[in-house]
Design an enzyme around this catalytic site. Structure first.
Site, short mmCIF file in Angstrom:
data_model
loop_
_atom_site.label_atom_id
_atom_site.label_comp_id
_atom_site.label_asym_id
_atom_site.label_seq_id
_atom_site.Cartn_x
_atom_site.Cartn_y
_atom_site.Cartn_z
N TYR A 35 5.60 2.07 10.61
CA TYR A 35 4.41 2.73 10.11
C TYR A 35 3.63 3.48 11.21
O TYR A 35 3.48 2.96 12.32
CB TYR A 35 3.50 1.69 9.46
CG TYR A 35 2.45 2.33 8.61
CD1 TYR A 35 2.82 3.18 7.58
CD2 TYR A 35 1.11 2.12 8.86
CE1 TYR A 35 1.87 3.79 6.82
CE2 TYR A 35 0.15 2.72 8.08
CZ TYR A 35 0.54 3.56 7.08
OH TYR A 35 -0.40 4.18 6.31
N HIS A 78 -0.46 -3.77 11.62
CA HIS A 78 0.94 -3.36 11.67
C HIS A 78 1.52 -3.60 13.05
O HIS A 78 0.85 -4.10 13.94
CB HIS A 78 1.07 -1.87 11.33
CG HIS A 78 0.47 -1.50 10.04
ND1 HIS A 78 -0.82 -1.03 9.91
CD2 HIS A 78 0.96 -1.54 8.79
CE1 HIS A 78 -1.09 -0.79 8.65
NE2 HIS A 78 -0.01 -1.09 7.94
N ASP A 92 -5.93 -6.52 7.04
CA ASP A 92 -7.15 -6.10 7.74
C ASP A 92 -8.24 -5.93 6.69
O ASP A 92 -8.03 -6.20 5.52
CB ASP A 92 -6.91 -4.83 8.57
CG ASP A 92 -6.42 -3.67 7.73
OD1 ASP A 92 -6.52 -3.74 6.48
OD2 ASP A 92 -5.93 -2.68 8.30
N ASP A 95 -2.25 -4.66 3.48
CA ASP A 95 -2.31 -4.97 4.91
C ASP A 95 -3.30 -6.08 5.24
O ASP A 95 -4.28 -6.28 4.53
CB ASP A 95 -2.73 -3.72 5.71
CG ASP A 95 -1.73 -2.60 5.54
OD1 ASP A 95 -0.59 -2.88 5.10
OD2 ASP A 95 -2.08 -1.44 5.84
N ARG A 136 0.44 4.78 11.20
CA ARG A 136 -1.02 4.67 11.37
C ARG A 136 -1.33 3.24 11.78
O ARG A 136 -1.49 2.36 10.93
CB ARG A 136 -1.73 5.06 10.08
CG ARG A 136 -1.62 6.54 9.78
CD ARG A 136 -2.47 6.97 8.61
NE ARG A 136 -1.78 6.73 7.36
CZ ARG A 136 -1.10 7.66 6.68
NH1 ARG A 136 -1.03 8.89 7.12
NH2 ARG A 136 -0.51 7.35 5.55
N GLU A 172 -9.66 -3.32 5.27
CA GLU A 172 -9.39 -2.41 4.16
C GLU A 172 -8.31 -3.00 3.24
O GLU A 172 -8.41 -2.88 2.03
CB GLU A 172 -8.96 -1.05 4.69
CG GLU A 172 -10.02 -0.33 5.54
CD GLU A 172 -11.29 0.01 4.79
OE1 GLU A 172 -11.21 0.31 3.57
OE2 GLU A 172 -12.37 -0.04 5.40
N GLU A 226 0.80 -1.22 0.00
CA GLU A 226 0.00 0.00 0.00
C GLU A 226 0.84 1.27 0.00
O GLU A 226 0.44 2.28 -0.55
CB GLU A 226 -0.93 0.00 1.23
CG GLU A 226 -2.01 -1.06 1.14
CD GLU A 226 -2.90 -1.06 2.37
OE1 GLU A 226 -3.18 0.02 2.92
OE2 GLU A 226 -3.33 -2.16 2.79
#
Length: 814
Positions: free
Chosen positions: A288, A333, A84, A82, A290, A86, A9
């Site tokens: 990362y 993450h 998850d 990632d 976020r 999303e 991403e």
DNA sequence: CAGTGAGCGAGCTTCCGCTTGACTT
């Protein structure tokens, strides 16, 4: 000829992974989502079972084209977004948009960016999890339905361009309700009594020891009576209790806790914290930024361990893995940590970046350190002839542990200064020992009103409720301010006096002292628009506004992800309840506007006066639309609110604009504009400073202000050049500057006499600023302005509109 | 950052969640 294409991403992540994987792999980035719902028709075919219509937004077409080309050339495409909801959706959209052949496509995931983690992931590919993708689609469509059906209701009922949504509306609700609590709060006073006792220190000297009375008195008389009684009393140590306690370090940073600590310790707004962290991430200094996870990789734990051992000794080490407490965490993450724990401070970057890095380093290191050992001593001192007792508390750190590097701060630290101070040791004492007091002080204390939210404490509350995600905390705060639902307070607070009684020997002295309270500086306070919209939504859409709405619907999304529920059935169930409510609310006909308050009748004209949210904000209206004479409008002034403005205050507003007289043959008028009160005279405007009340400023004062403004204007011009009429050196509020083609440039402080600058030197300064990373926008702004003014030179109004737009564009978001 | 200055029946607007970049004809 490319063998493998890996898509992640984030471009910074792609760069790192590329190094681990070598030449057989090409690593590219999707830059987040590559597709979104179409904006037209809300992008959803509701009638046919919530069929989403996706499109690639224009700013994503280039990257999609590049990915497509690279995918075509590759034997295998590894989707590594990632792990998850999303991330899974991003992989799915990629496989759809890039038309990937399932035979040649692999889905891989990793939680940490280390070589072994990535090689492990490559060794265990899987396919796309359709259930998880459908959970994301349910989330996405629900948010679109709520946002795009609720917002138009507000346009019709309150004011155009407003917005509502699952996250932002609840954020506003928190702030509105807190403000109401504060308004309803009644401070209660009580008297706190502190005695200073003199205790022998065992070496022939007396030391002071503070102790507080276990009870507070409600009235001054009671406090005084007690103090008077004390002059006759003896004081005896009844009990000494020692209790060992342990303090453990906090978990390493997530987005939310980083924002909170950076706000408290470094005073940074959340958006600033995020952009600094982004910089650190891009330069490879931290992981990362976020994330909602508190996990650390084994590598990070092990390097922390050796750093602690080396710097402080093995007894300071205690490694541990934390588990998340926050609702709905997805943990794709790691926690936010330095990529290399052996780097304690950075030698590159801006001072702010370096301070933020240091904060992250300390927090991470502390999380792997031993708990601090403390010993708390409590001494109870009885007062003869009284049931009450004094209590002295001391705390000694017997082993500092993690406190050696990091001390977590709390929002209410200022109210508890003793609690977090370093060691506070009590002098040696024995039970049964008698003490003499040096003095006693009774202080009137008011109960504290609930604190207004700061940006960071709002983030904490949202996270606690499971509302919003790490990537949206900062944008949400900016949205609710952009919509003018909420603003940052500027008041330092009010003063109040409190009563103090000091008893020294048997002399009692009364005095008054002053304290500040109720400051809202840099705190979030609701505006009239925020309050009206909130109350409206609470009345008609209480389920969306429910603090548990997100948590409940998340549970359903989880069931979709587990395969226990069908995603569009969940949407249908929701929509069947939600949509009729929208229609019902739109159909309500009312004489009064939403949030309108009728104040009464103007005794002079007999016309109706009310206040409401107008198209440009809160406004007072004199008269009704169907009357012969048109209604008059007046914008509410700063600090006034439609909730509590009185009839008299509203009437005052209509006293402006007013004529105060004549000067040099032209009328002098007082008005109120966008930027406060002003004087209008001979086609010129002069701001009226705060010290003057626009309602009773005199003609003489106006003339004075006009002349002052003229003088300032005449001094404004420092220098211009015949060769380049578009360039001027001017004197502004912040000293001299260069104005060139409607854009302004700084003159460095090192230049002592700007009047001696040559045209060449000016152009050099302009070039220098435009070449700097922050000055690029100025260059483009100037380019567009000069073009516009060139083509529309004759139409002055059009040119003016053009410059206005640019000014808006170049103003930073603050 | 650098001076701005009105209106209150056109026009357009908006969500949340991923991610960074910022036009030249």
């Amino acid at each position: 000829m490319q063998k493998n294409l890996v898509i992640v991403e984030s471009p910074a992540k792609a760069k790192t992974i590329q190094k681990f994987l070598g030449d057989d792999f090409q690593v590219m980035s999707s830059y987040g989502h590559i597709r979104d719902l179409n904006k037209k028709n809300a992008g959803i075919d509701i009638e046919n079972g919530f069929i989403p219509h996706y499109e690639v937004p224009t700013d994503k077409t280039t990257i999609v084209k590049e990915l497509k080309a690279a995918a075509k050339k590759s034997e295998i495409v590894w989707l590594a977004s990632d792990e998850d909801r999303e991330g899974e959706a991003i992989s799915w959209h990629l496989s759809e948009v890039l038309q990937l052949d399932p035979e040649k496509t692999r889905r891989i995931v990793f939680h940490e960016i280390t070589k072994t983690a990535i090689l492990d992931a490559v060794a265990q590919p899987r396919t796309i999890d359709t259930n998880l993708v459908n959970a994301q689609q349910a989330r996405r469509l629900l948010d679109r339905l709520v946002g795009f059906e609720l917002s138009p209701v507000l346009w019709k009922k309150v004011k155009p361009q407003l917005s509502a949504g699952r996250v932002q509306s609840v954020a506003v609700r928190l702030i509105v309700e807190r403000e109401r609590e504060i308004n309803n709060f009644i401070a209660e006073a009580s008297f706190r009594i502190v005695a200073v006792f003199l205790v022998p220190d065992g070496q022939g000297r007396l030391v002071e020891m503070k102790a507080e009375l276990s009870k507070r008195f409600v009235t001054a008389q009671e406090a005084q009576q007690f103090l008077e009684h004390c002059t006759q009393s003896t004081f005896r140590i009844d009990e000494i209790k020692k209790t060992p306690t342990k303090k453990s370090p906090a978990a390493p940073f997530t987005t939310s806790t980083l924002q909170q600590e950076a706000s408290r310790k470094l005073g940074l707004p959340v958006a600033r914290t995020m952009s600094l962290a982004q910089k650190l991430y891009e330069s490879g200094q931290i992981t990362y930024m976020r994330t909602d996870s508190v996990n650390l990789s084994n590598l990070a734990i092990n390097t922390s361990k050796s750093v602690i051992t080396e710097k402080m000794g093995a007894e300071y080490v205690q490694t541990r893995q934390f588990t998340t407490k926050s609702k709905g965490a997805q943990e794709a993450h790691e926690a936010i940590r330095p990529t290399d724990m052996s780097v304690a401070t950075l030698s590159t970057g801006t001072p702010q970046e370096r301070r933020l890095y240091e904060l992250i380093w300390k927090r991470t290191l502390a999380s792997q350190m031993a708990p601090a050992q403390l010993e708390k001593t409590t001494a109870t001192i009885s007062v003869s002839g009284q049931e009450l007792a004094f209590v002295a508390v001391g705390e000694v750190i017997t082993f500092d542990g993690f406190l050696k590097v990091y001390r977590e701060s709390f929002d209410d630290d200022s109210e508890d200064p003793a609690g977090n101070e370093s060691s506070n040791l009590l002098p040696p004492m024995q039970e049964g020992q008698f003490l003499e007091y040096k003095k006693m002080i009774a202080t009137e204390r008011f109960s504290q009103q609930p604190p207004r939210y700061s940006e960071a404490s709002l983030v904490r509350k949202l996270e606690e409720l499971g509302i919003g995600r790490p990537s949206t905390y900062a944008p949400t705060i900016s949205t609710i301010q952009k919509r003018a639902y909420v603003e940052r307070g500027e008041d330092e607070g009010m003063e109040r006096s409190f009563h103090v009684m000091s008893l020294v020997g048997d002399q009692l002295v009364h005095s008054k002292e002053v304290e500040k309270y109720g400051s809202n500086k840099n705190r979030l306070i609701p505006t009239d628009i925020g309050v009206v919209v909130n109350d409206f939504l609470m009345q008609h859409f209480p389920n969306i506004m429910d603090y548990n709405f997100t948590a409940n619907i998340e549970r359903e999304f989880d069931e979709i992800a587990e395969g226990d529920k069908i995603w569009n059935v969940v949407l249908k169930d929701f929509y069947e309840h939600f949509h009729p409510n929208v229609d019902k609310t739109l159909a309500i006909k009312s004489e009064q506007r939403v949030g309108e308050r009728v104040l009464g009748i103007d005794p002079k004209t007999g016309r109706n006066i009310s206040v409401k949210i107008g198209r440009y904000g809160p406004v007072a209206q004199l008269g009704l639309p169907d009357e012969e004479e048109k209604p008059m409008f007046a914008q509410l002034r700063k600090g006034q609110s439609i909730q509590d403005i009185t009839l008299e205050e509203a009437l005052e507003l209509f006293k402006l604009p007013r004529e105060v007289g004549e000067y040099e043959g032209y009328g002098v008028k007082i008005g109120v504009g966008r930027f406060g009160p002003y004087i209008y005279h001979h086609a010129k405007y002069v701001s009226i400073p705060k010290e003057f009340d626009p309602l009773d400023v005199t003609l003489d004062e106006c003339i004075d202000l006009i002349e002052k403004k003229r003088k300032a204007d005449s001094e404004k011009h420092i220098k211009s050049f015949d060769e380049e009429p578009e360039l001027q050196i001017l004197n502004g509020r912040w000293g001299p500057y260069i104005a060139y083609q409607k854009v302004n440039y700084k003159i460095p402080k090192t230049i002592e006499s700007p009047a001696e600058l040559t045209l060449e030197q000016c152009m050099e300064l302009i070039k220098k600023e435009e070449d700097s990373p922050s000055g690029k926008r100025k260059a483009t702004a100037r380019a567009t302005v000069s073009k516009k003014t060139a083509t529309k030179k004759k139409k002055t109004t059009a040119a003016k509109a053009g410059t206005k737009k640019v000014v808006k564009k170049t103003t930073p978001k603050a």
